[in-house]
Design an enzyme around this catalytic site. Structure first.
Site, PDB file in Angstrom:
ATOM      1  N   LYS A 198       1.412  -1.149   0.264  1.00 15.89           N
ATOM      2  CA  LYS A 198       0.337   0.183  -0.305  1.00 15.89           C
ATOM      3  C   LYS A 198       0.371   1.703  -0.174  1.00 15.89           C
ATOM      4  O   LYS A 198       1.029   2.441  -1.125  1.00 15.89           O
ATOM      5  CB  LYS A 198      -0.523  -0.045   1.035  1.00 15.89           C
ATOM      6  CG  LYS A 198      -2.201   1.786   1.403  1.00 15.89           C
ATOM      7  CD  LYS A 198      -2.241   1.417   2.626  1.00 15.89           C
ATOM      8  CE  LYS A 198      -3.155  -0.141   3.035  1.00 15.89           C
ATOM      9  NZ  LYS A 198      -4.613   0.445   4.412  1.00 15.89           N
ATOM     10  N   GLU A 204      10.111  -5.770   3.358  1.00 11.33           N
ATOM     11  CA  GLU A 204      10.241  -7.090   2.946  1.00 11.33           C
ATOM     12  C   GLU A 204       9.704  -7.114   1.539  1.00 11.33           C
ATOM     13  O   GLU A 204      10.642  -7.723   0.537  1.00 11.33           O
ATOM     14  CB  GLU A 204       9.551  -8.542   3.599  1.00 11.33           C
ATOM     15  CG  GLU A 204      10.403  -8.516   5.058  1.00 11.33           C
ATOM     16  CD  GLU A 204       9.672  -7.458   6.342  1.00 11.33           C
ATOM     17  OE1 GLU A 204       9.490  -8.075   6.557  1.00 11.33           O
ATOM     18  OE2 GLU A 204       9.218  -6.739   5.281  1.00 11.33           O
ATOM     19  N   GLY A 255      -4.543  -5.247   5.788  1.00 16.46           N
ATOM     20  CA  GLY A 255      -4.075  -5.522   5.290  1.00 16.46           C
ATOM     21  C   GLY A 255      -4.667  -7.429   5.126  1.00 16.46           C
ATOM     22  O   GLY A 255      -4.648  -7.779   3.843  1.00 16.46           O
ATOM     23  N   ARG A 256      -5.473  -7.851   6.378  1.00 12.51           N
ATOM     24  CA  ARG A 256      -5.629  -8.439   6.011  1.00 12.51           C
ATOM     25  C   ARG A 256      -7.107  -9.305   5.220  1.00 12.51           C
ATOM     26  O   ARG A 256      -7.956  -9.929   5.409  1.00 12.51           O
ATOM     27  CB  ARG A 256      -5.562  -9.334   7.400  1.00 12.51           C
ATOM     28  CG  ARG A 256      -5.957  -8.265   8.533  1.00 12.51           C
ATOM     29  CD  ARG A 256      -6.331  -9.485  10.558  1.00 12.51           C
ATOM     30  NE  ARG A 256      -6.647  -8.399  11.147  1.00 12.51           N
ATOM     31  CZ  ARG A 256      -5.482  -6.987  11.770  1.00 12.51           C
ATOM     32  NH1 ARG A 256      -4.647  -6.541  10.950  1.00 12.51           N
ATOM     33  NH2 ARG A 256      -5.900  -6.793  12.964  1.00 12.51           N
ATOM     34  N   GLU A 341      -3.731 -11.535  14.568  1.00 14.60           N
ATOM     35  CA  GLU A 341      -3.729 -10.152  14.102  1.00 14.60           C
ATOM     36  C   GLU A 341      -4.702  -9.665  14.790  1.00 14.60           C
ATOM     37  O   GLU A 341      -3.533  -8.183  15.324  1.00 14.60           O
ATOM     38  CB  GLU A 341      -2.943 -10.200  12.974  1.00 14.60           C
ATOM     39  CG  GLU A 341      -1.909  -8.840  12.611  1.00 14.60           C
ATOM     40  CD  GLU A 341      -1.299  -8.438  11.519  1.00 14.60           C
ATOM     41  OE1 GLU A 341      -0.458  -8.505  11.545  1.00 14.60           O
ATOM     42  OE2 GLU A 341      -2.324  -8.156  10.239  1.00 14.60           O
ATOM     43  N   HIS A 372      -2.099 -37.742  10.068  1.00 15.27           N
ATOM     44  CA  HIS A 372      -0.502 -38.235   9.835  1.00 15.27           C
ATOM     45  C   HIS A 372      -0.045 -37.906  10.947  1.00 15.27           C
ATOM     46  O   HIS A 372       1.519 -38.186  10.609  1.00 15.27           O
ATOM     47  CB  HIS A 372      -0.200 -38.969   8.606  1.00 15.27           C
ATOM     48  CG  HIS A 372      -1.350 -40.719   8.333  1.00 15.27           C
ATOM     49  ND1 HIS A 372      -1.121 -42.055   8.895  1.00 15.27           N
ATOM     50  CD2 HIS A 372      -2.051 -40.117   8.041  1.00 15.27           C
ATOM     51  CE1 HIS A 372      -1.783 -41.838   8.100  1.00 15.27           C
ATOM     52  NE2 HIS A 372      -2.994 -41.633   7.680  1.00 15.27           N
ATOM     53  N   LYS A 510      10.008  -3.870  13.634  1.00 12.03           N
ATOM     54  CA  LYS A 510      10.659  -3.970  12.661  1.00 12.03           C
ATOM     55  C   LYS A 510      11.226  -2.650  12.779  1.00 12.03           C
ATOM     56  O   LYS A 510      12.067  -2.913  11.950  1.00 12.03           O
ATOM     57  CB  LYS A 510       8.960  -3.425  11.844  1.00 12.03           C
ATOM     58  CG  LYS A 510       8.350  -3.965  11.039  1.00 12.03           C
ATOM     59  CD  LYS A 510       7.079  -3.133   9.869  1.00 12.03           C
ATOM     60  CE  LYS A 510       6.370  -4.041   9.878  1.00 12.03           C
ATOM     61  NZ  LYS A 510       4.593  -3.524   9.112  1.00 12.03           N
TER      62      LYS A 510
END
Length: 541
Positions: A198, A204, A255-256, A341, A372, A510
């Protein structure tokens, strides 16, 4: 009277008394034995989703107290405030309007702007997915967090709706191994890079974007502006990178919750504009269910109330999500961000410390792989972990109808569904020592007594689960499922009295990273704690 957080309501004290008075000893096996109609009473329909909640440790008196708690905390008015666009993200003074992104034209707030943004993004997606005209055989989406988890999960889930001849790749980790694993299979002249940030400042994402650009130029790529686009509101920074095509969005898109916005560009490229609109339609249908259905039959509300009952009264610290569909294998990771979050908070909306637990740990794996791996602990471990099974009735394998392969894959699907049903049944029923004594155990040690072997092979049972059933994993059904989880998280956050829409907890790491980065080059450990200084020296040695 309305209360700002759940522990202030008289219903909270009533729930505590109810739990101590017998609610904690609720036995699912007895509940089914005493009530032949329990499955019907605790099954609910919502758009595209059927939910069996009958295997949960809850009965009508418990539900009535939980519903009273919801009303005491003004859940309905909090929900309405969100849909009206009030700034319920009060720590950032922002509205929370992901629901407006999937509202039909003419409905929802900012409809004109939303529809214009959507149309522009879908037009570009259609041109990019026209491989013959665009030449883009590979699309690499570079983002992180919500700008990666949602699109990557959806594209994977809806693989049946993607087209042959074009591949989607997702890169998120600042670890260069992530990008390095993708680049060797690409050709610069047939690759489109989508940079999702954004602000166009995400560390990153920009690191991977710069590396991708360097590879592109070194490999003979000539036109950065054609082969790189951005989903970002910072057109100036994108332009400085060399990008001329940017798709911006609003600060009320968290964001999410952003896959419904232009961040969904890779989804639209993968499945096409019509299917992207169907994804939005499914989510909107669930929005309307959450907005208008009475609390007693409102699926996100009911699931949120059960979550609170388990977290705050039974003390269950985690929940496992087990989707019995390979396409949904990344759903648990997506839900981790959505829930933890959002609701991993320790203070209420006024900044006061909470005296009760909030978000559980959400984790899981696709069935039958999880059986498993960690189901041993679910069945016989010392912790009770509620499980959420997701079953899809009709597969979409894509094998030729009538072929031997189609028949074999259909048989596998029946095995998959049988495993799903068996696991929830086993969690509930368990196995007594007496039952185990009646069974043969050919692999058991002969040095142990039959009783000791039976104790090892007994299961406590009474372990709760829910099962969600989709008719098929279509774009519309997936949209509804995701929106269901979004609203469920809203419900628990509203009752806990927290702000589910900020994420200050990610900021400290951060900031410290930015301070440590130059120290890795210089070796300066001045002022660092002994552990960090020692690790810094070790990594530089």
């Amino acid at each position: 009277m309305l209360y700002s957080r759940c522990d202030q309501s008289p219903a909270w004290a009533a729930l505590q008394a109810h739990y101590q008075g017998g609610g904690r000893d609720f036995d699912l096996r007895q509940a089914f034995a005493q009530d032949a109609g329990r499955f019907a009473a605790w099954s609910f329909e919502a758009p595209e989703v059927f939910a069996d909640l009958s295997k949960n440790r809850i009965d009508a008196p418990t539900l009535q107290l939980l519903l009273q708690l919801a009303r005491d905390c003004g859940l309905e008015s909090q929900r309405d405030a969100m849909f009206k666009g009030e700034p319920i993200n009060h720590t950032e003074d922002r509205a929370v309007l992901h629901t407006a992104l999937r509202a039909p034209a003419g409905q929802g707030l900012f409809s004109d702007e939303v529809q214009q943004s959507l149309a522009r993004m879908l037009d570009f997606a259609e041109s990019a997915r026209d491989v013959a005209a665009s030449g883009f055989r590979d699309v690499v989406h570079i983002g992180i967090g919500g700008s990666d988890l949602g699109p990557a999960m959806v594209v994977q889930a809806l693989a049946a709706y993607t087209q042959a001849g074009q591949r989607l790749h997702f890169v998120s980790n600042v670890d260069g191994h992530d990008l390095a694993a993708v680049l060797p299979g690409l050709r610069p002249e047939s690759t489109l890079f989508v940079i999702a940030s954004k602000t166009f400042t995400t560390q990153e994402t920009l690191a991977n974007a710069q590396a991708a650009k360097a590879w592109f130029l070194a490999a003979g790529g000539r036109d950065v502006a054609r082969h790189f686009v951005a989903t970002s509101s910072n057109t100036q920074a994108a332009g400085a990178f060399g990008i001329t095509t940017s798709f911006g969005f609003w600060d009320w898109v968290g964001g999410r919750y952003s896959l419904w916005s232009v961040i969904g560009l890779p989804i639209a490229i993968a499945i096409g504009a019509a299917n992207f609109r169907a994804l939005l339609e499914g989510a909107h249908a669930m929005d309307e269910h959450f907005r208008r259905t009475p609390l007693e039959r409102n699926l996100p509300v009911l699931q949120g109330l059960i979550d609170l009952w388990y977290r705050n009264f039974h003390g269950f610290g985690s929940r496992s999500v087990a989707p019995y569909h390979q396409g949904l294998r990344r759903l648990p990771a997506y839900l981790q961000q959505l829930e933890m979050e959002s609701n991993g908070k320790g203070v209420d909306r006024e900044g006061q410390a909470l005296s009760y637990a909030t978000s559980p740990v959400v984790w899981g794996e696709a069935g039958t792989n999880g059986q498993h791996a960690y189901f041993q602990m679910l069945h016989q471990g010392t912790d009770v972990v509620p499980v959420e099974f997701i079953a899809v009735k009709t597969p979409q394998h894509g094998a030729p109808a009538g072929s031997e392969l189609a028949a074999l894959l259909q048989d596998q699907h029946q095995k998959l569904l049988a495993n799903c049903l068996a696991q929830s049944q086993a969690l509930m029923e368990g196995k007594t020592v007496e039952q185990a004594l009646q069974e043969q155990a050919p692999t058991a040690s002969k040095r142990l007594s039959p009783l000791a072997v039976a104790r090892h092979r007994s299961f406590p049972g009474n372990r709760p689960s829910s099962t969600l059933v989709l008719e098929a994993l279509t774009p519309r059904a997936l949209g509804a499922l995701i929106a269901l989880y979004e609203h469920r998280v809203f419900v628990t956050g509203a009752l806990w009295g927290i702000n589910s829409f900020d994420q200050w907890g990610v900021e400290l790491g951060k900031a410290l990273c930015n301070r440590l980065l130059p120290r890795l080059a210089s070796g300066d450990a001045t002022g660092l704690d002994a552990s960090t200084a020692g690790l810094l020296a070790r990594l530089r040695a």
